[in-house]
Design a protein around this motif. Structure first.
Motif, PDB file in Angstrom:
ATOM      1  N   ARG A  58       0.856  -1.349  -0.121  1.00 43.93           N
ATOM      2  CA  ARG A  58       0.151   0.053   0.012  1.00 43.93           C
ATOM      3  C   ARG A  58       0.805   1.407   0.059  1.00 43.93           C
ATOM      4  O   ARG A  58       0.337   2.233  -0.749  1.00 43.93           O
ATOM      5  CB  ARG A  58      -1.000   0.058   1.025  1.00 43.93           C
ATOM      6  CG  ARG A  58      -1.879  -1.007   1.069  1.00 43.93           C
ATOM      7  CD  ARG A  58      -2.964  -0.285   0.156  1.00 43.93           C
ATOM      8  NE  ARG A  58      -4.177  -1.123  -0.144  1.00 43.93           N
ATOM      9  CZ  ARG A  58      -5.359  -1.451   0.304  1.00 43.93           C
ATOM     10  NH1 ARG A  58      -5.512  -0.935   1.273  1.00 43.93           N
ATOM     11  NH2 ARG A  58      -6.188  -2.313  -0.211  1.00 43.93           N
ATOM     12  N   ILE A  62       0.473   3.984  -2.977  1.00 45.76           N
ATOM     13  CA  ILE A  62       0.521   5.523  -2.580  1.00 45.76           C
ATOM     14  C   ILE A  62       1.598   6.422  -3.107  1.00 45.76           C
ATOM     15  O   ILE A  62       1.613   7.469  -3.796  1.00 45.76           O
ATOM     16  CB  ILE A  62      -0.044   5.670  -1.233  1.00 45.76           C
ATOM     17  CG1 ILE A  62      -1.268   5.388  -0.943  1.00 45.76           C
ATOM     18  CG2 ILE A  62       0.155   7.295  -0.912  1.00 45.76           C
ATOM     19  CD1 ILE A  62      -1.814   5.065   0.361  1.00 45.76           C
ATOM     20  N   ARG A  66       1.441   9.220  -6.053  1.00 47.08           N
ATOM     21  CA  ARG A  66       2.120  10.665  -5.727  1.00 47.08           C
ATOM     22  C   ARG A  66       3.229  11.120  -6.357  1.00 47.08           C
ATOM     23  O   ARG A  66       3.607  12.170  -6.518  1.00 47.08           O
ATOM     24  CB  ARG A  66       2.193  11.209  -4.237  1.00 47.08           C
ATOM     25  CG  ARG A  66       0.871  11.046  -3.403  1.00 47.08           C
ATOM     26  CD  ARG A  66       0.967  11.139  -2.132  1.00 47.08           C
ATOM     27  NE  ARG A  66      -0.012  11.872  -1.386  1.00 47.08           N
ATOM     28  CZ  ARG A  66      -0.079  12.830  -1.050  1.00 47.08           C
ATOM     29  NH1 ARG A  66       0.965  13.972  -1.003  1.00 47.08           N
ATOM     30  NH2 ARG A  66      -1.146  13.274  -0.360  1.00 47.08           N
ATOM     31  N   LEU A 108      -0.684  13.598   3.650  1.00 47.19           N
ATOM     32  CA  LEU A 108      -1.748  12.536   3.447  1.00 47.19           C
ATOM     33  C   LEU A 108      -3.272  13.035   3.599  1.00 47.19           C
ATOM     34  O   LEU A 108      -3.627  13.303   4.529  1.00 47.19           O
ATOM     35  CB  LEU A 108      -1.315  11.238   4.013  1.00 47.19           C
ATOM     36  CG  LEU A 108       0.093  10.759   3.970  1.00 47.19           C
ATOM     37  CD1 LEU A 108       0.430   9.407   4.884  1.00 47.19           C
ATOM     38  CD2 LEU A 108       0.338  10.312   2.328  1.00 47.19           C
ATOM     39  N   GLU A 112      -6.123   8.120   2.129  1.00 47.11           N
ATOM     40  CA  GLU A 112      -4.861   7.461   1.873  1.00 47.11           C
ATOM     41  C   GLU A 112      -4.242   6.879   3.096  1.00 47.11           C
ATOM     42  O   GLU A 112      -3.874   5.879   3.312  1.00 47.11           O
ATOM     43  CB  GLU A 112      -3.768   8.696   1.581  1.00 47.11           C
ATOM     44  CG  GLU A 112      -3.873   8.929   0.203  1.00 47.11           C
ATOM     45  CD  GLU A 112      -2.887  10.017  -0.451  1.00 47.11           C
ATOM     46  OE1 GLU A 112      -2.419  10.104  -1.440  1.00 47.11           O
ATOM     47  OE2 GLU A 112      -2.600  10.778   0.394  1.00 47.11           O
TER      48      GLU A 112
END
Lengths: 129, 190
Positions: A58, A62, A66, A108, A112
């Motif tokens: 995960r 993310i 980004r 975040l 997220e």
């Protein structure tokens, strides 16, 4: 421990915030001098690899979405938590310090953070008895 | 760089703390992966350039070598009074000496002086017990730590890696002694 520190006004400076680098690169994608030789680190993280792998995945997702390194996402998550004062980061390669400082600018979203925490399972105490 | 108070103390620390266990003579102590002094110094210098003022080491990291490297770098690259130095006591440096290590009054008063010598400074900002010592009464440990602060050798106290119920016993002490409370806890135990 964390609610206690928040209630009592005790600062919190977590050690090993990147889990000996496990949160800073895709799962078992590389070995380093330290992954080979840090016996203490193996004792800290060896017991929960299946659960931890899903969280590392995960972090990777993310970070990719980004366009930032995984270490920045992992540290940004920790920095978003009360009552964390400052993570204690290790730096043995040039990018380590810059990633840590840049993590201060990564904010975040709630979604997220939820994704990062979804697969967390409580870990047995490690590092002391 | 962002700075925040360390807990409820007035001390301001950068939101990134540089962990200095990575810096130490690889031939001393238990970590063969550490960077030697020449390789370590650029990281400490870069941390200072980035605005980090908070450096964490311990007496046992590379058997004192980490403190020596950190102390010299801080002396060479910056002003010591602008830096927050954290170090720790508990693990033995001399396995042949039964009084080396632990948190007895004897061990604490000896180890703070040894750390100050290696760091080349008159005081540390944050003095932390690295683990709890089950073989020393907590009152003995806490009074010795209090005396370290009163002697001007440490500014604040901290504790690492213990159960929350154990940590609350120190809070009781803080209330009772009206002295220097524990200001930092460096391990999440949940």
């Amino acid at each position: 421990m964390l609610p206690l520190c928040a209630a009592e006004g005790v600062g919190v400076i977590p050690w090993s915030p990147l889990a000996r680098g496990r949160l800073a690169r895709p799962w078992q994608s590389a070995t380093t001098t330290r992954t080979e030789n840090d016996q203490f680190g193996k004792g800290l993280y060896g017991a929960t690899e299946e659960a931890d792998r899903r969280i590392v995945d995960r972090v990777s997702e993310i970070a990719q979405s980004r366009g930032v390194p995984m270490a920045q996402v992992a540290l940004a998550w920790m920095l978003s938590k009360r009552p964390i004062t400052a993570p204690i980061i290790g730096a043995t390669k040039p990018q380590h310090l810059d990633d840590a400082v840049k993590a201060l600018d990564v904010k975040l979203t709630a979604e997220e953070i939820e994704k990062l925490e979804e697969f967390y399972v409580p870990h047995a105490i490690a590092g002391f008895k | 760089m962002d700075f925040v108070n360390l807990g409820r103390t007035g001390l301001k620390v950068s939101r990134i703390c540089l962990g200095c266990m990575s810096y130490g003579d690889p031939n001393r102590g238990m970590h063969s992966w550490t960077l030697d002094e020449a390789a370590s110094r650029p990281f400490i210098q870069r941390a200072l350039e980035l605005g980090i003022n908070f450096f964490d080491t311990a007496n046992m990291y590379s058997l004192g070598s980490s403190e020596e490297i950190v102390g010299r770098a801080i002396r060479d690259f910056t002003k010591r009074d602008e830096i927050v130095i954290a170090t720790k006591v508990f693990f033995p440096l001399n396995p042949n000496d039964p009084n080396s290590g632990g948190l007895s009054r004897k061990a604490i008063l000896r180890e703070i002086d040894a750390s100050l010598k290696r760091l080349g400074t008159d005081y540390v900002d944050l003095y932390q017990i690295h683990r709890l010592d089950p073989n020393t009464p907590i009152e003995e440990t806490l009074e010795a730590l209090h005396d370290v602060v009163k002697a001007g050798k440490a500014r604040y106290l901290g504790a690492s890696s213990m159960h929350a119920w154990q940590f609350t016993r120190r809070s009781i002490w803080r209330t009772c002694m009206a002295g220097r409370g524990l200001s930092a806890c460096s391990r999440i135990t949940t």
